[in-house]
Design a protein around this motif. Sequence first.
Motif, PDB file in Angstrom:
ATOM      1  N   ARG A  15       5.972  -0.498  -6.142  1.00 55.44           N
ATOM      2  CA  ARG A  15       6.205   0.087  -4.939  1.00 55.44           C
ATOM      3  C   ARG A  15       5.135   0.227  -3.950  1.00 55.44           C
ATOM      4  N   PHE A  16       4.009   0.629  -4.522  1.00 55.12           N
ATOM      5  CA  PHE A  16       2.776   1.086  -3.556  1.00 55.12           C
ATOM      6  C   PHE A  16       1.808   0.073  -3.517  1.00 55.12           C
ATOM      7  N   ARG A  17       1.761  -1.014  -4.318  1.00 55.82           N
ATOM      8  CA  ARG A  17       0.734  -2.063  -4.358  1.00 55.82           C
ATOM      9  C   ARG A  17       0.687  -2.590  -3.014  1.00 55.82           C
ATOM     10  N   GLU A  18      -0.781  -2.550  -2.600  1.00 55.65           N
ATOM     11  CA  GLU A  18      -1.006  -2.971  -0.955  1.00 55.65           C
ATOM     12  C   GLU A  18      -0.471  -2.332   0.102  1.00 55.65           C
ATOM     13  N   LYS A  19       0.209  -1.023  -0.334  1.00 54.85           N
ATOM     14  CA  LYS A  19       0.418  -0.102   0.637  1.00 54.85           C
ATOM     15  C   LYS A  19      -0.548   0.774   1.148  1.00 54.85           C
ATOM     16  N   THR A  20      -0.331   1.232   2.319  1.00 55.24           N
ATOM     17  CA  THR A  20      -1.573   2.498   2.788  1.00 55.24           C
ATOM     18  C   THR A  20      -1.011   3.794   2.624  1.00 55.24           C
ATOM     19  N   PHE A  21      -1.897   4.726   2.051  1.00 55.23           N
ATOM     20  CA  PHE A  21      -1.932   6.041   2.155  1.00 55.23           C
ATOM     21  C   PHE A  21      -2.796   6.631   3.023  1.00 55.23           C
TER      22      PHE A  21
END
Length: 426
Positions: A15-21
């Motif tokens: 769900r979070f891979r390569e996403k930006t926080f």
Amino acid sequence: MKPTDLRGILQYIPRFREKTFILAFDGAIVTDENFANILLDVAVLRSLNIRVVLVHGAAAQIKALAEEQKVGPSNLDGAGITDAATLKLALTAANRLTHEMLEGLAANDLRAACTNAIIAHPLGIIQGVDHLFTGKVERVDVELLQTLLAQGVVPVIPPLGFDGDGKTYRVNSDAVAVAVADALKAVKLIYITTTDGLFCQGKLIRQMIVGELSALLEKNKCEFTPETESKAIHAAAACRAGVQRVHVINGKVDEGLLAEVFSNEGIGTLIYANEYQQIRPAKKKDVRAIQLLTAMAVQSDELVKRTRAVIEKSLGDYYIFEIDKNSVACVALHVYPEQQKGELACLYVSASHENQGIGRKLIQFVESKARELALDELITLSTQAFTYFQSKGGFSEGTPDDLPPNRREKYDQSGRNSKVLVKKLK
């Protein structure tokens, strides 16, 4: 299971891979003894290919510097008037904090860079008052930040903005975090503060949809402290801009960042965007649409047949997913208040809209509703899609004994022998 246990976070990685926080730190947290542990958590996020941008404030340091130099600051948080003396304090404090952050990131083998990615202009004269060197974010240099992120570099953004003439303005770090999250289409904005989250009438808000938070702010019902009010206002603004999740957590809690991101319960406040704007409560006119939607699943014995009378009897439990005012999916949440359990039921997505993430959105929507109702557990029954609920929804296989008594009775009478799946919410 500890959130640092790899098995506990595996379900979140796709769900979070390569996403930006975006992680937005209050200045007081950067100099707290737990900050080194937070940077270890940042290293964990980076190891999972999550892109991270750090934004920081400097109010605590400006206050300390002002006392040390016996200067009266015109404003501490970058939202009021910034005179020349306060700007000088802000520059010194921000530069020191940025350097400390770069040192800490280097100690964790993380490449990082301080940026001038915030283009600002003067806040100007408001109600006759000149705000002098206080700035407002005009735009974010997205190309610069994306270039750094693509190279595995962690951008560090101070509470300062720059105009085309090279002039520096002081900007509110909470507002900077919202602007950066919006510009980079971040999936999470996490405010890391010195409080446990947002409190309303003395009680910690565990999670809340943005519309409800906006209503509380408008009616001034919660009497937020000045610091937490800023977080509440900017959390609402971020969600309205399209950021899916905004968290407010206590940065003094060891492993708090990982616990917030990689556990069902979290440790602070979660404000979530109305990304479910396409999901609405079912109306009487939708009963036929629900029957038509689920007809094929009923025929293949994937779903149990529901008569019109049965649906109408519990119509308040049903929700419709619409695209261009066409019903393309449905779901229901049946509540068993005595057992503090909820049942996710009648989940179906039309064949023409499969593989678009709609099913997962509906699962998340029902889970959010169940949490709002302070339920302890979410259950679902499935004959053919149980692996989907386990992999996409985080459910675990249970037994019929997990069902509330009256639901167990119906289960035994049906003879369907469905698998019982359970998800703990507390």
